[in-house]
Write an enzyme that holds these catalytic residues in place. Structure first.
Site, mmCIF file in Angstrom:
data_model
loop_
_atom_site.group_PDB
_atom_site.id
_atom_site.type_symbol
_atom_site.label_atom_id
_atom_site.label_comp_id
_atom_site.label_asym_id
_atom_site.label_seq_id
_atom_site.Cartn_x
_atom_site.Cartn_y
_atom_site.Cartn_z
ATOM 1 N N LYS A 263 0.841 -1.198 0.000
ATOM 2 C CA LYS A 263 0.000 0.000 0.000
ATOM 3 C C LYS A 263 0.875 1.247 0.000
ATOM 4 C CE LYS A 263 -3.099 2.578 3.106
ATOM 5 N NZ LYS A 263 -3.749 2.557 4.450
ATOM 6 N N ASP A 268 -2.627 10.368 4.043
ATOM 7 C CA ASP A 268 -4.038 9.989 4.138
ATOM 8 C C ASP A 268 -4.793 10.973 5.022
ATOM 9 O OD1 ASP A 268 -6.462 8.714 4.102
ATOM 10 O OD2 ASP A 268 -5.864 7.121 5.495
ATOM 11 N N LYS A 275 -10.144 12.442 8.808
ATOM 12 C CA LYS A 275 -9.625 11.993 10.090
ATOM 13 C C LYS A 275 -9.614 13.142 11.104
ATOM 14 C CE LYS A 275 -6.412 8.553 8.169
ATOM 15 N NZ LYS A 275 -6.874 7.366 8.904
ATOM 16 N N ASP A 345 -12.186 6.867 4.142
ATOM 17 C CA ASP A 345 -10.969 6.625 4.903
ATOM 18 C C ASP A 345 -10.554 5.157 4.851
ATOM 19 O OD1 ASP A 345 -8.790 7.289 6.462
ATOM 20 O OD2 ASP A 345 -9.860 7.044 8.361
ATOM 21 N N GLU A 347 -9.473 3.692 2.254
ATOM 22 C CA GLU A 347 -8.975 3.840 0.876
ATOM 23 C C GLU A 347 -7.850 2.869 0.551
ATOM 24 O OE1 GLU A 347 -5.598 5.112 2.825
ATOM 25 O OE2 GLU A 347 -7.664 5.535 3.353
ATOM 26 N N ARG A 349 -7.453 -0.265 1.160
ATOM 27 C CA ARG A 349 -7.925 -1.543 0.615
ATOM 28 C C ARG A 349 -8.399 -1.386 -0.821
ATOM 29 N NH1 ARG A 349 -12.313 -1.976 5.333
ATOM 30 N NH2 ARG A 349 -10.521 -0.968 6.324
#
Length: 498
Positions: A263, A268, A275, A345, A347, A349
């Site tokens: 990944k 993020d 978040k 959030d 994301e 995966r």
């Protein structure tokens, strides 16, 4: 660092001599104490009062123009304890070193003493010399261990010399790969775009003789990697898709083919499911899985492991603007399967779904392993001491668990029972990206990824959210640990020896 080896101990003037010392039931045993006393020229009872050989305990003793540094390893010495002790020594006590430093195992008992423990010592010294302050205007510091003229002289019995040289060189190569990718993970988001990961991969491949192919946004679009593109919608920086391949020497007529997927979310925000601000600055670390894959590829190539490695790293940041993907959106993927986005959030995966489908369909590896800083759920379960392991292959899981025990990069297996998949069913798409429930988060994330493995018979997912970034000796805040590289290299060595 240059590694030198001697078969007998000949102390030299103005030299630091490191003596690792193990404990026996909480104190220095009589035999090591007597040996140390003779070396440093102090009475045994004086030493006993001042040094107990506890884990990471350090005592420096001048003796003439030499400096003896006693390093405690604690009870039940193993690879992990040795590595962390030497890491601490290099990070906190490097002022004790001289450019020619000797490592002398004069007072330690241990299995494979001059092999694994010497490897751990070399790895720990180099990793412990890592410096976080590369963006400081006054940054000119280089730990003595990483200076060109630093020489570590290791005392090795002659009958173990050949094996120990191989162990120690491996420890240094792995440590160098770790610190290189640690610098990537620790880099702030404005110094680490997807293109920077691609540039690092390309430079490493050219230097160490493996192959790197970088797909730009147009190529990603043409290939139909819609999940990666969806995560990238809110970002001003285009995504990249990094494909790496290393084919080592062929031994015994066989060469296992292993696929790795990492990944590569360079930052993020959580997207529209944004978040909390309190620790968002740590989200620069959300490409820890990509870093582990990059470091493993480099280390495997440098060590010339007899394995065929292919790797995929989908990379983007997860940002917010008017174009960003929205909760309730339905997107497609490289596999052709549709995904309902419940939480933007979740994301990581999504981009891993494209990476897994690609590596399995286009490269057909015998074994597939993905690594990701994926869920807070894994951190709440294991803290910072182990990664969550999921696998549909008992033998693969066993190999990874064994590699974790040997290297100290521990994993613990969690179930992926069929019933957990029910939480990921969507009314409007083939699958949804988040269960919407505050339970079993790491497991349901693994079930999502499993959906994109095309029923591959040997797949493992490592959720390294708690282990890739945490407390370290290098600074006051959390930082990269280099987790995953040592684990994967040990795993690869085990499968090539079968």
């Amino acid at each position: 660092m240059t590694l030198q080896f001697q078969t007998d101990f000949q102390p030299k003037a103005q030299q630091t001599i490191i003596i690792p010392v193990s404990q026996d039931q909480g104190q220095v045993a009589d035999a090591p104490l007597k040996t140390i006393s003779q070396l440093v020229g102090q009475q045994e009872d004086t030493l006993f009062r001042s040094f107990k050989a506890g884990s990471k305990e350090v005592l420096s003793i001048p003796n003439g123009d030499q400096l003896y540094v006693l390093l405690g390893l604690g009870d039940h010495v193993n690879f992990s304890k040795t590595l962390h002790a030497f890491q601490h020594l290099a990070s906190k006590h490097s002022h004790l070193f001289t450019t020619k430093t000797t490592l002398y195992w004069a007072a330690t008992e241990g299995n494979d003493l001059f092999g694994l423990l010497s490897e751990a010592a070399v790895n720990g010294l180099w990793q412990g010399s890592y410096h976080l302050g590369r963006y400081k205007t006054s940054n000119g510091y280089t730990n003595i261990v990483q200076q060109d003229d630093f020489e570590l002289n290791i005392i090795i019995p002659e009958e173990q010399l050949t094996a120990a040289k191989e162990y120690c060189q491996r420890g240094l190569v792995i440590a160098q790969a770790q610190t290189e990718v640690m610098a990537l993970v620790n880099a702030p988001a404005n110094f680490k775009q997807p293109q920077d990961l691609a540039a690092w991969a390309k430079a490493s491949a050219e230097k160490y003789g493996y192959k790197a192919t970088i797909w730009n946004k147009d190529q990603i679009t043409k290939a139909g990697m819609h999940a990666l593109l969806a995560v990238n919608l809110g970002s001003p920086e285009p995504p990249v898709f990094i494909v790496l391949e290393y084919q080592g020497p062929n031994r015994n007529g066989t060469q296992p083919k292993v696929g790795l997927v990492g990944k590569g979310v360079t930052f993020d925000t959580g997207g529209l499911s944004i978040k909390p601000s309190a620790n968002m600055h740590y989200m620069k670390s959300d490409m820890g899985g990509a870093a582990a894959v990059l470091g493993t590829m480099e280390a495997a190539a440098r060590l010339k492991l007899p394995v065929h490695l292919v790797a995929a790293i989908p990379s983007t940041d997860n940002s917010v603007d008017a174009l960003a993907v929205k909760p309730s959106d339905v997107i497609s993927s490289y596999s052709g399967k549709s995904i309902e986005v419940i939480d933007t959030d979740a994301e990581g995966r999504l981009i891993l779904a494209d990476g897994l489908s690609y590596i399995i369909r286009e490269h057909a590896p015998q074994v597939v392993i993905d690594l990701a800083t994926l869920t807070g759920s894994s951190v709440r379960t294991f803290g910072y001491l182990a990664a969550a392991l999921f696998s549909n292959d008992d033998q693969l899981a066993h190999h990874l668990e064994q590699a974790g025990r040997q290297t100290g990069e521990r994993v613990w297996r969690l179930p992926i029972w069929e019933e957990y998949g029910d939480d990921m069913k969507s009314d409007v798409a083939d699958i949804k990206n988040f269960s919407g429930r505050p339970v079993a988060g790491a497991i349901t994330a693994a079930k999502f990824l499993e959906f994109f493995t095309d029923n591959h018979p040997s797949w493992a997912h490592l959720d390294i959210a708690g282990t890739a970034f945490g407390d370290t000796p290098y600074g006051k805040g959390k930082a990269a640990t280099g987790y995953g590289i040592r684990l994967l290299i040990q795993f690869l060595m085990s499968v090539t020896q079968e």
